[in-house]
Write a protein that holds these residues in place. Structure first.
Motif, PDB file in Angstrom:
ATOM      1  N   TYR A   9       0.843  -1.192   0.000  1.00 46.34           N
ATOM      2  CA  TYR A   9       0.000   0.000   0.000  1.00 46.34           C
ATOM      3  C   TYR A   9       0.878   1.241   0.000  1.00 46.34           C
ATOM      4  N   TYR A  10       0.390   2.272  -0.682  1.00 47.61           N
ATOM      5  CA  TYR A  10       1.117   3.531  -0.806  1.00 47.61           C
ATOM      6  C   TYR A  10       0.283   4.664  -0.229  1.00 47.61           C
ATOM      7  N   ARG A  11       0.926   5.530   0.529  1.00 49.58           N
ATOM      8  CA  ARG A  11       0.263   6.759   0.952  1.00 49.58           C
ATOM      9  C   ARG A  11       0.032   7.606  -0.298  1.00 49.58           C
ATOM     10  N   ILE A  12      -0.945   8.477  -0.247  1.00 46.77           N
ATOM     11  CA  ILE A  12      -1.260   9.295  -1.417  1.00 46.77           C
ATOM     12  C   ILE A  12      -0.049  10.117  -1.850  1.00 46.77           C
ATOM     13  N   GLU A  13       0.706  10.628  -0.910  1.00 43.98           N
ATOM     14  CA  GLU A  13       1.882  11.433  -1.257  1.00 43.98           C
ATOM     15  C   GLU A  13       2.921  10.593  -2.003  1.00 43.98           C
ATOM     16  N   THR A  14       3.095   9.354  -1.581  1.00 41.28           N
ATOM     17  CA  THR A  14       4.037   8.460  -2.261  1.00 41.28           C
ATOM     18  C   THR A  14       3.497   8.072  -3.629  1.00 41.28           C
ATOM     19  N   ALA A  15       2.213   7.754  -3.688  1.00 40.93           N
ATOM     20  CA  ALA A  15       1.582   7.415  -4.971  1.00 40.93           C
ATOM     21  C   ALA A  15       1.728   8.569  -5.950  1.00 40.93           C
ATOM     22  N   VAL A  19       3.360   7.938  -9.649  1.00 41.46           N
ATOM     23  CA  VAL A  19       2.621   8.079 -10.910  1.00 41.46           C
ATOM     24  C   VAL A  19       2.776   9.450 -11.560  1.00 41.46           C
ATOM     25  N   GLY A  20       3.401  10.396 -10.864  1.00 37.06           N
ATOM     26  CA  GLY A  20       3.589  11.721 -11.443  1.00 37.06           C
ATOM     27  C   GLY A  20       2.303  12.520 -11.536  1.00 37.06           C
ATOM     28  N   MET A  21       1.553  12.506 -10.446  1.00 41.26           N
ATOM     29  CA  MET A  21       0.257  13.172 -10.408  1.00 41.26           C
ATOM     30  C   MET A  21       0.128  13.868  -9.049  1.00 41.26           C
ATOM     31  N   PRO A  22      -0.379  15.085  -9.012  1.00 39.98           N
ATOM     32  CA  PRO A  22      -0.503  15.781  -7.724  1.00 39.98           C
ATOM     33  C   PRO A  22      -1.411  15.038  -6.738  1.00 39.98           C
ATOM     34  N   PRO A  23      -1.083  15.083  -5.442  1.00 37.29           N
ATOM     35  CA  PRO A  23      -1.926  14.428  -4.436  1.00 37.29           C
ATOM     36  C   PRO A  23      -3.385  14.889  -4.492  1.00 37.29           C
ATOM     37  N   THR A  25      -5.101  15.736  -7.038  1.00 35.79           N
ATOM     38  CA  THR A  25      -5.755  15.075  -8.166  1.00 35.79           C
ATOM     39  C   THR A  25      -6.116  13.637  -7.799  1.00 35.79           C
ATOM     40  N   ILE A  26      -5.208  12.964  -7.117  1.00 35.35           N
ATOM     41  CA  ILE A  26      -5.484  11.594  -6.676  1.00 35.35           C
ATOM     42  C   ILE A  26      -6.669  11.585  -5.714  1.00 35.35           C
ATOM     43  N   ARG A  27      -6.693  12.534  -4.797  1.00 36.48           N
ATOM     44  CA  ARG A  27      -7.817  12.617  -3.857  1.00 36.48           C
ATOM     45  C   ARG A  27      -9.128  12.879  -4.598  1.00 36.48           C
ATOM     46  N   TYR A  28      -9.071  13.724  -5.617  1.00 42.67           N
ATOM     47  CA  TYR A  28     -10.267  13.990  -6.422  1.00 42.67           C
ATOM     48  C   TYR A  28     -10.742  12.706  -7.100  1.00 42.67           C
ATOM     49  N   TYR A  29      -9.818  11.977  -7.726  1.00 41.08           N
ATOM     50  CA  TYR A  29     -10.198  10.732  -8.394  1.00 41.08           C
ATOM     51  C   TYR A  29     -10.777   9.729  -7.400  1.00 41.08           C
ATOM     52  N   ALA A  30     -10.261   9.718  -6.186  1.00 42.88           N
ATOM     53  CA  ALA A  30     -10.825   8.839  -5.151  1.00 42.88           C
ATOM     54  C   ALA A  30     -12.232   9.307  -4.774  1.00 42.88           C
ATOM     55  N   ARG A  31     -12.399  10.607  -4.662  1.00 45.84           N
ATOM     56  CA  ARG A  31     -13.701  11.161  -4.275  1.00 45.84           C
ATOM     57  C   ARG A  31     -14.779  10.852  -5.310  1.00 45.84           C
ATOM     58  N   GLU A  40      -6.382   3.755   6.909  1.00 41.94           N
ATOM     59  CA  GLU A  40      -5.743   3.220   8.113  1.00 41.94           C
ATOM     60  C   GLU A  40      -5.488   4.412   9.004  1.00 41.94           C
ATOM     61  N   GLY A  41      -6.326   4.550  10.007  1.00 42.89           N
ATOM     62  CA  GLY A  41      -6.243   5.743  10.843  1.00 42.89           C
ATOM     63  C   GLY A  41      -6.616   6.954  10.013  1.00 42.89           C
ATOM     64  N   ARG A  42      -5.719   7.907   9.967  1.00 45.70           N
ATOM     65  CA  ARG A  42      -5.969   9.122   9.184  1.00 45.70           C
ATOM     66  C   ARG A  42      -5.394   9.035   7.777  1.00 45.70           C
ATOM     67  N   GLU A  43      -4.677   7.970   7.502  1.00 42.73           N
ATOM     68  CA  GLU A  43      -4.018   7.813   6.202  1.00 42.73           C
ATOM     69  C   GLU A  43      -4.958   7.200   5.169  1.00 42.73           C
ATOM     70  N   GLU A  44      -4.891   7.731   3.958  1.00 46.56           N
ATOM     71  CA  GLU A  44      -5.559   7.116   2.819  1.00 46.56           C
ATOM     72  C   GLU A  44      -4.484   6.393   2.025  1.00 46.56           C
ATOM     73  N   LEU A  45      -4.721   5.114   1.755  1.00 47.35           N
ATOM     74  CA  LEU A  45      -3.722   4.288   1.090  1.00 47.35           C
ATOM     75  C   LEU A  45      -4.277   3.724  -0.211  1.00 47.35           C
ATOM     76  N   LEU A  46      -3.370   3.499  -1.153  1.00 44.80           N
ATOM     77  CA  LEU A  46      -3.732   2.894  -2.435  1.00 44.80           C
ATOM     78  C   LEU A  46      -2.880   1.651  -2.632  1.00 44.80           C
ATOM     79  N   ASP A  47      -3.502   0.584  -3.143  1.00 46.17           N
ATOM     80  CA  ASP A  47      -2.725  -0.620  -3.418  1.00 46.17           C
ATOM     81  C   ASP A  47      -2.172  -0.555  -4.844  1.00 46.17           C
ATOM     82  N   GLU A  48      -1.433  -1.581  -5.222  1.00 46.99           N
ATOM     83  CA  GLU A  48      -0.770  -1.589  -6.528  1.00 46.99           C
ATOM     84  C   GLU A  48      -1.764  -1.557  -7.686  1.00 46.99           C
TER      85      GLU A  48
END
Length: 92
Positions: A9-15, A19-23, A25-31, A40-48
């Motif tokens: 699993y990757y934190r959004i900042e690591t993801a 992938v070369g995409m702003p955090p 934008t990733i949060r928007y796509y998740a939303r 996990e707690g306060r962290e949003e994680l993405l798998d491979e």
């Protein structure tokens, strides 16, 4: 559930870096449901698998010039295609 524990699993900042995409934008796509995050707690994680989806989304946007609405349609169609393939494989 055991399978989840073996995934990376990757934190959004690591993801974002992977992938070369702003955090944001990733949060928007998740939303909007284009990718799924796991909390996990306060962290949003993405798998491979979700990292691969983000890469596909980036290619659709940047390489093919598809707007966000178009990306949503393409991704939903690809999801449906994958689902149908899985159902077909079960019948064989």
């Amino acid at each position: 559930m055991d399978q989840d524990k073996r995934l990376t699993y990757y934190r959004i900042e690591t993801a974002s870096q992977v992938v070369g995409m702003p955090p944001a934008t990733i949060r928007y796509y998740a939303r909007v449901g284009l990718v799924r995050t796991r909390r996990e707690g306060r962290e949003e994680l993405l798998d491979e698998q979700e990292i691969a989806r983000l890469r596909r989304i980036r290619r659709l946007r940047e390489d093919l010039g598809i707007n966000t609405a178009g990306v949503e349609v393409v991704m939903r169609l690809l999801d449906e295609l994958e689902s149908l393939r899985a159902r077909l494989a079960e019948t064989r």
